[in-house]
Design an enzyme around this catalytic site. Sequence first.
Site, PDB file in Angstrom:
ATOM      1  N   ASP A 103       0.837  -1.196   0.000  1.00 59.13           N
ATOM      2  CA  ASP A 103       0.000   0.000   0.000  1.00 59.13           C
ATOM      3  C   ASP A 103       0.873   1.248   0.000  1.00 59.13           C
ATOM      4  OD1 ASP A 103      -2.186  -1.658   0.182  1.00 59.13           O
ATOM      5  OD2 ASP A 103      -2.283  -1.516   2.369  1.00 59.13           O
TER       6      ASP A 103
HETATM    7  N1  URA Z   1      -1.195  -6.067   3.719  1.00 63.76           N
HETATM    8  C1  URA Z   1      -1.730  -4.825   3.755  1.00 63.76           C
HETATM    9  O1  URA Z   1      -2.778  -4.607   4.333  1.00 63.76           O
HETATM   10  N2  URA Z   1      -1.053  -3.839   3.143  1.00 63.76           N
HETATM   11  C2  URA Z   1       0.129  -4.015   2.519  1.00 63.76           C
HETATM   12  O2  URA Z   1       0.705  -3.059   1.987  1.00 63.76           O
HETATM   13  C3  URA Z   1       0.676  -5.312   2.494  1.00 63.76           C
HETATM   14  C4  URA Z   1      -0.010  -6.326   3.097  1.00 63.76           C
END
Ligand code: URA
Length: 247
Positions: A103
């Site tokens: 993310d």
């Molecule tokens: N899980 C998440 O919620 N976000 C990420 O960036 C990676 C794994």
Amino acid sequence: MKLSQILFSQGFGTRRGCVGLVFSGAVRVGGEVVDDPDADLPTDGLVLEVDGKPWPYHARALVMLHKPAGYECSQKPRHHPSVMTLLPAPLRERGLQPVGRLDEDTTGLLLLTDDGTLIHRLTSPKKHVPKVYEVGCKHPVEAALLQRLRDGVVLDDDPAPVRAAACEATGTHDLRLVLTEGKYHQVKRMVAAAGNRVERLHRSAFGPLVLPPSLAPGQWAWVDIDHGGPDWSAAPALGPATTPATP
Ligand code: URA
């Protein structure tokens, strides 16, 4: 392989551009300028120097990037710059792609490669490649939360529960989670489903690869896959949380 072909394969521009680069005297091998585009060079162990910068030859590129917050993994980012902007031009030119996504606000180890087979292998849920996340939580991390994550929680897009392959507290509000799938927002959704909330998220390992402390946010490093590559099913050699989930 001919020098101009080598440069082309490494992402130094068009075929014609690579010929021009050699003629311009910008390319050295072993400290000597090589200005013949047809010079035949062995690629094994070859380190080119282009415009004064060393460039080790890699038939296939795999790099690890320490992703900072504020970058998107998408090729067409909407609100923040793409992680691709953190890589040098030859790697962007070679068409590297992120292996899965982190993310925008997640930091840590992101792999990028131009090897489509490897992407498939590393992202396939069947292969169970472990990914390690250091999670900072809003509420205290209690034993019941860890047990719920180990037992499995149901997410809104699938009735089958998803389980943490491993899970441990690393602080009063911190935990370490090992996952072998890569579902959308998986850590945040699992922790929410277990009754807490992710405030900071950092990936510290992917398969056997651990983010080295020497790799600062925004920096990248080669991972050699031309000579077999790592054993992806091997567990990472992690000690106590060395890379805390701090912003
Ligand atoms: N899980 C998440 O919620 N976000 C990420 O960036 C990676 C794994």
